[in-house]
Scaffold this active site. Structure first.
Site, PDB file in Angstrom:
ATOM      1  N   ASP A 144     -21.064 -30.575  19.440  1.00 51.28           N
ATOM      2  CA  ASP A 144     -20.579 -29.263  19.860  1.00 51.28           C
ATOM      3  C   ASP A 144     -19.128 -29.113  19.415  1.00 51.28           C
ATOM      4  O   ASP A 144     -18.620 -29.930  18.650  1.00 51.28           O
ATOM      5  CB  ASP A 144     -20.710 -29.129  21.378  1.00 51.28           C
ATOM      6  CG  ASP A 144     -19.714 -30.020  22.101  1.00 51.28           C
ATOM      7  OD1 ASP A 144     -19.237 -30.998  21.495  1.00 51.28           O
ATOM      8  OD2 ASP A 144     -19.394 -29.729  23.271  1.00 51.28           O
ATOM      9  N   TYR A 156     -27.542 -28.643  18.470  1.00 45.74           N
ATOM     10  CA  TYR A 156     -26.749 -29.231  19.553  1.00 45.74           C
ATOM     11  C   TYR A 156     -27.589 -29.462  20.806  1.00 45.74           C
ATOM     12  O   TYR A 156     -27.614 -30.561  21.370  1.00 45.74           O
ATOM     13  CB  TYR A 156     -25.519 -28.365  19.909  1.00 45.74           C
ATOM     14  CG  TYR A 156     -25.004 -28.772  21.263  1.00 45.74           C
ATOM     15  CD1 TYR A 156     -24.304 -29.969  21.408  1.00 45.74           C
ATOM     16  CD2 TYR A 156     -25.317 -28.046  22.410  1.00 45.74           C
ATOM     17  CE1 TYR A 156     -23.903 -30.420  22.665  1.00 45.74           C
ATOM     18  CE2 TYR A 156     -24.926 -28.491  23.654  1.00 45.74           C
ATOM     19  CZ  TYR A 156     -24.227 -29.668  23.776  1.00 45.74           C
ATOM     20  OH  TYR A 156     -23.853 -30.119  25.007  1.00 45.74           O
ATOM     21  N   GLU A 204     -27.287 -26.886  29.786  1.00 48.18           N
ATOM     22  CA  GLU A 204     -26.828 -26.857  28.400  1.00 48.18           C
ATOM     23  C   GLU A 204     -26.878 -25.450  27.806  1.00 48.18           C
ATOM     24  O   GLU A 204     -25.991 -25.056  27.058  1.00 48.18           O
ATOM     25  CB  GLU A 204     -27.641 -27.821  27.527  1.00 48.18           C
ATOM     26  CG  GLU A 204     -27.366 -29.300  27.797  1.00 48.18           C
ATOM     27  CD  GLU A 204     -25.903 -29.688  27.590  1.00 48.18           C
ATOM     28  OE1 GLU A 204     -25.169 -28.957  26.910  1.00 48.18           O
ATOM     29  OE2 GLU A 204     -25.496 -30.725  28.134  1.00 48.18           O
TER      30      GLU A 204
END
Length: 378
Positions: free
Chosen positions: A158, A140, A57
């Site tokens: 996102d 996020y 991520e």
DNA sequence: AATACGGGGGT
DNA sequence: ACCCCAGTATT
């Protein structure tokens, strides 16, 4: 169960616009079913343990999947767990990140690994609240880790989600605004908490939303509406607003910087310098360079002032590199110096091969640095 | 609320 | 050229 309707999402999110009179479950089920049949196989998806989710991520922030793949594989092999990452020296993790950009991401990754070792005994926390305290983890990423790794019913908003949700509701709010993003997070949060008892699977739902944005409701060019599981009820499509939604204010123009770059060499060595710990390309290694355009004589003078004894100087082809907010227009010289040369303290004068192997040099210099790399290979 | 922060791919 | 990307931290 609470019969949340789609218009509630829209009202929560921006208070403007659209009403779609269908139930929310019509959104969740088709999306999750579509994902079952269309999810890409990605290296961080087969085994969603928190460490893999976390690293992927962070790498994926503002970065395309295809660009991340090789970095992810290499990173996982070199630093397979939190403990290894926490113990990794700066130059090594920068080298692993070399070329990926936004280098603070890996600096923060390292700092967070230390936090996790100290505060959580090496286990990555599973709540948004705790995750948010870790360096480099914002709204996020906290949501992504909590939902994908731990299947918590929390949103992960996102750029994809912003686009997809704006379109399906035909919401013309400016998605660059923080307030719009927060509102979408709140509305998705409420929806997910409710629907998790009705078939919504957080790790699947969030990834599916992003997958839809990446593969169908694409950011560049026309979306592939006929392939979309929401084809029948996407308000942007029904209202012919696909071309105008999402609404985004455009960023301001870049400034241009003229720079002069020096490739300082003898038979086997090359000169590098570590950049400051803060700011652009912090902590990376660079070819010596200065602001402005230097004539050959001035360039020679500069090289002497750095402690070298130049033998020959030759101009190289100009090159440019575009960053987000700056554009470098580089003029360059290759300078052959004596082997007994003694550069100033902050300058490394190392064997070219060692330099290429051990130090992270940003892509900005690739026009000149690649020539060094090619030489090594032979 | 703006701005800094990389690099590369798409149109 | 301009857009965008599985954003975050700082000002």
């Amino acid at each position: 169960m609470v019969d949340l309707r789609f218009r509630d999402i829209v009202r929560f999110s921006c208070g403007c616009n659209m009403v779609a009179d269908f139930e929310l479950k019509k959104l969740v089920k088709p999306l999750q079913d579509w994902f079952d049949g269309h999810a890409r196989v990605l290296p961080w998806r087969d085994d969603p343990k928190a460490y893999k989710v976390w690293i992927s991520e962070i790498m994926l922030q503002q970065t395309r999947v295809e660009a991340v793949k090789p970095y992810f594989a290499r990173f996982m092999e070199a630093l397979p767990d939190v403990e290894a990452l926490a113990a990794c020296p700066e130059d090594r993790y920068l080298k692993l990140w070399e070329g990926l950009g936004y280098y603070n991401r890996v600096r923060n990754l390292h700092a967070a690994a230390e936090q996790i070792m100290e505060q959580y005994g090496g286990t990555i926390p599973d709540t948004v609240e705790e995750l948010l305290r870790l360096k480099g983890i914002g709204s996020y990423t906290a949501g992504a880790i909590a939902s994908i790794a731990y299947n918590r019913p929390v949103p992960a908003v996102d750029g994809n989600v912003l686009r997809v949700i704006s379109r399906v509701c035909a919401d013309d709010s400016d998605i660059m605004k923080q307030s719009v993003r927060s509102a979408m997070e709140r509305s998705l949060q409420a929806m997910m908490e409710t629907e998790v008892t009705n078939g919504l699977i957080p790790r699947k739902f969030n990834q599916a939303l992003m997958e839809l944005g990446a593969m169908v409701c694409v950011p560049n060019g026309a979306p592939h509406c006929p392939e979309c599981p929401w084809y029948g009820f996407c308000e942007a499509r029904l209202q012919d607003k696909i071309d105008t939604i999402p609404v985004k204010t455009r960023a301001k123009a870049r400034r241009i910087e003229e720079r002069t770059v020096f490739v300082i060499r003898d038979g086997e060595h090359v000169a590098l310098r570590k950049r400051p710990a803060k700011g652009l390309l912090a902590g990376l290694y660079e070819l010596l360079n200065v602001s402005g355009i230097l004539e050959q004589q001035e360039a020679l003078e500069y090289v002497k002032n750095q402690g070298f004894s130049p033998i020959r100087i030759q101009a190289l082809a100009p090159a440019r590199h575009i960053f987000s907010h700056v554009e470098w227009h580089m003029h360059a010289y290759v300078v052959l110096v004596e082997e007994t040369t003694a550069p100033k303290e902050n300058i490394l004068f190392t064997e070219a091969q060692k330099a290429v192997e051990n130090y992270a040099v940003p892509s900005a210099f690739s026009a000149y640095w690649n020539a060094i790399k090619m030489e090594i290979k032979e």
